[in-house]
Design an enzyme around this catalytic site. Structure first.
Site, short mmCIF file in Angstrom:
data_model
loop_
_atom_site.label_atom_id
_atom_site.label_comp_id
_atom_site.label_asym_id
_atom_site.label_seq_id
_atom_site.Cartn_x
_atom_site.Cartn_y
_atom_site.Cartn_z
N TYR A 1 0.82 -1.22 0.00
CA TYR A 1 0.00 0.00 0.00
C TYR A 1 0.85 1.27 0.00
O TYR A 1 0.34 2.36 -0.26
CB TYR A 1 -0.95 0.03 1.22
CG TYR A 1 -2.04 -1.03 1.16
CD1 TYR A 1 -2.03 -2.04 0.21
CD2 TYR A 1 -3.09 -1.01 2.07
CE1 TYR A 1 -3.01 -3.00 0.17
CE2 TYR A 1 -4.09 -1.97 2.04
CZ TYR A 1 -4.03 -2.97 1.08
OH TYR A 1 -5.02 -3.92 1.04
N LYS B 1 3.69 -15.37 2.26
CA LYS B 1 3.66 -16.15 1.02
C LYS B 1 5.11 -16.47 0.67
O LYS B 1 5.61 -16.14 -0.41
CB LYS B 1 2.94 -15.33 -0.06
CG LYS B 1 2.62 -16.09 -1.33
CD LYS B 1 1.55 -17.14 -1.17
CE LYS B 1 1.37 -17.91 -2.47
NZ LYS B 1 0.64 -19.17 -2.29
N ASP C 1 -5.26 -6.91 5.70
CA ASP C 1 -6.48 -6.25 5.24
C ASP C 1 -7.51 -7.30 4.82
O ASP C 1 -8.68 -7.28 5.24
CB ASP C 1 -6.11 -5.34 4.06
CG ASP C 1 -7.23 -4.38 3.68
OD1 ASP C 1 -8.26 -4.39 4.37
OD2 ASP C 1 -7.05 -3.64 2.70
N ASP D 1 -11.05 -9.01 7.06
CA ASP D 1 -12.43 -8.97 6.53
C ASP D 1 -13.03 -10.38 6.54
O ASP D 1 -14.20 -10.57 6.87
CB ASP D 1 -12.45 -8.43 5.09
CG ASP D 1 -12.68 -6.92 5.06
OD1 ASP D 1 -12.21 -6.24 5.99
OD2 ASP D 1 -13.32 -6.44 4.11
#
Ligand code: NAD
Length: 383
Positions: free
Chosen positions: A149, A202, A258, A262
Site C-alpha cells: 500500500y 507467502k 487487510d 475482513d
C-alpha cells in the site's frame, strides 16, 4: 482527567457510528470522572469536496496535537473516479503514516450471543480450539504503514497490444526495522493472551515474505515462552473458515492483514462488530499525553448502501473506543465497562439488522444505529 480526541467522522455511515461512540465515551467519562474533549476534523470525501484534497495538512497537524484519534470511515461512489492520489482512502494512508501507527490490532471474537450469526458448524469451531469449545478469539496484527500500500507504484507508458499505458505495477518493500517492530507488537499481544504467534506470509513465492521469516527467526529468540509458527496466506484463508479456534495472534503484512481480517469478520457475525486499534511505539512521536499515538476505527468502510438510513451497526466503533481507553489512556476498567455494556445489550436481544435473525431471531429486537448507541449508554449507566 481530561483527554483530547481527534474525531474524524468521515463519509457514509462514518458520522452515524462515531456519534454513538462519542456518547458512550462521555457516559463512561461521567461515571468515572474523565472529560473527553473532541476536536472534529475533516478527512476523506468530505475534505475533497470542501478543500480539494482527502487529507488537508491542518487535519494531520491537529490530530498530532490530540491524545488519540477516532475515525468512522471514508469513501463512497461519488469519489471513485478520481485519480488514486485524490481518492478518499488516501486520507487513511496519510493519517496512518503521518501518525506513525504501524501496528493495526484487529481482534475477532465470536460472542456467544452471536453464535448463530457465525456460518461455521460447532465441529469446525471446536477443531483446534485449545479447549475444544465452539468458539474463537483471535487477534490479527496487521502491518499498517508499509508493504504494497506504500510501495513504489506506477504505469508503464509503452503501449502493449494497442493499450497505452501498457502495464501497471505496485511493489512490496519491507525493511528489517518495519518488520521487527510489528513482530514485537505481535509478541507483546501474544504474551498477554495464549502465547501463540503465527506469521502469515507467502514465503513460497515472495522474496519479501522470505525476509519476514529471516527477521522473525532472530526476533523470536527474545520470546522463548511464545510458540512461533508460520503459515502461507492461502492456507490461512482456508484455515480461518476450517478451524479458526486454532489461532491466537496472527502477524502479517498490510495487504494480507487487510484481506484476512475482513474474512475473519464474517465469522463473528458482521463486519459491523469489529473494532481496531492502530498503534505507534515509544520510539515514534508521542501523543500529547506522553503515550504512543493511537488511531481507532471500526474495520468496515463507509457502507454507502445503508448510509443515512439509521441501519449501521455502531458496535465496532464503540468497541474501538474501548480499545482507545485501554491502549491510549490506560483506562482498563473503563474499557471493560464498555465491553460489558455491549455484552449486556446483546444479552437483551437488541440487534442491528446486520446481526439479527441468523439464529431464528427468537427474543431479538431489531433496532437502529441511534437506539443501539443509546442502549449501550443506558447499560453503562446501569439502567
Ligand atoms: P464496507 O465495509 O463499507 O461495506 C461492505 C458491506 O458491509 C456492505 O454491505 C455494508 O452495508 C456492510 N457494512 C459495513 N459496515 C457496516 C456496519 N457498521 N453495519 C452494518 N453493515 C455494515 O465496504 P465496501 O462496500 O467495500 O466499501 C464502501 C466504501 O468504503 C468504499 O469507498 C471503500 O473504499 C471505503 N472503505 C473505507 C474504509 C475505511 O474508511 N477504513 C475501509 C474499507 C472500505
Amino acid at each position: 482527567m481530561n483527554y483530547s480526541i481527534a474525531l474524524v467522522p468521515g463519509d457514509g455511515i462514518g458520522p452515524e457510528v462515531t456519534g454513538p461512540a462519542a456518547e458512550v465515551l462521555d457516559a463512561v467519562g461521567d461515571k468515572y470522572g474523565h472529560v473527553f474533549n473532541y476536536v472534529e476534523l475533516m478527512a476523506g470525501g468530505k475534505a475533497i469536496d470542501a478543500c480539494g484534497e482527502p487529507l488537508p495538512p491542518e487535519t494531520l497537524d491537529a490530530a498530532r496535537q490530540c491524545d488519540a484519534l477516532l475515525l468512522g470511515a471514508v469513501g463512497g461512489p461519488q469519489w471513485e473516479d478520481l485519480p488514486g492520489h485524490l481518492r478518499p482512502e488516501r486520507a487513511l494512508l496519510g493519517l496512518r503514516s503521518g501518525l506513525e501507527v504501524f501496528a493495526n490490532l484487529r481482534p475477532a471474537v465470536l460472542l456467544p450471543q452471536l453464535r448463530a450469526a457465525c456460518p461455521l458448524k460447532d465441529e469446525a469451531l471446536a477443531v483446534g480450539h485449545p479447549e475444544g469449545k465452539a468458539a474463537f478469539d483471535l487477534l490479527i496484527v496487521r502491518e499498517l504503514t508499509g508493504g504494497l500500500y506504500f510501495g513504489k507504484r506506477g504505469r508503464i507508458e509503452e503501449s502493449s497490444n494497442g493499450h497505452s499505458p501498457g502495464a501497471a505495477f505496485d511493489t512490496e518493500t519491507y525493511s528489517w526495522a518495519e518488520i521487527e517492530r510489528v513482530l514485537r507488537s505481535g509478541y507483546a499481544a501474544a504474551a498477554a493472551r495464549w502465547k501463540k504467534l503465527c506469521i502469515v506470509d507467502k514465503a513460497n513465492v515472495l522474496e519479501s515474505s522470505r525476509y519476514w521469516r529471516e527477521v522473525a527467526s532472530v526476533v523470536s529468540r527474545d520470546y522463548p515462552d511464545i510458540e512461533t509458527s508460520y503459515m502461507y496466506v492461502d492456507n490461512c484463508a482456508m484455515q480461518l473458515v476450517r478451524a479458526p479456534g486454532q489461532f491466537d495472534v496472527i502477524v502479517t503484512s498490510n495487504l494480507f492483514g487487510d484481506i484476512l481480517s475482513d474474512e475473519a469478520s464474517v465469522l463473528t457475525g458482521s463486519i459491523g462488530m469489529l473494532p481496531s486499534a492502530s498503534l505507534g511505539s515509544p520510539e515514534a512521536p508521542l501523543a500529547k499525553g506522553g503515550r504512543p499515538m493511537g488511531m481507532y476505527e471500526p474495520i468496515h468502510g463507509s457502507a454507502p448502501d445503508i448510509a443515512g438510513q439509521d441501519m449501521a451497526n455502531p458496535l465496532g466503533t464503540i468497541l474501538s473506543a474501548a480499545m482507545m481507553l485501554r491502549y491510549s489512556f490506560a483506562l482498563e476498567r473503563e474499557a471493560r465497562e464498555i465491553e460489558a455494556a455491549v455484552n449486556t445489550v446483546l444479552d437483551r436481544g437488541l440487534r442491528t439488522r446486520d446481526i439479527a435473525g441468523r439464529g431464528g431471531g427468537a427474543g431479538e429486537k431489531i433496532i437502529g444505529t441511534r437506539a443501539m448507541g443509546e442502549a449501550v449508554v443506558a447499560a453503562i449507566g446501569g439502567l
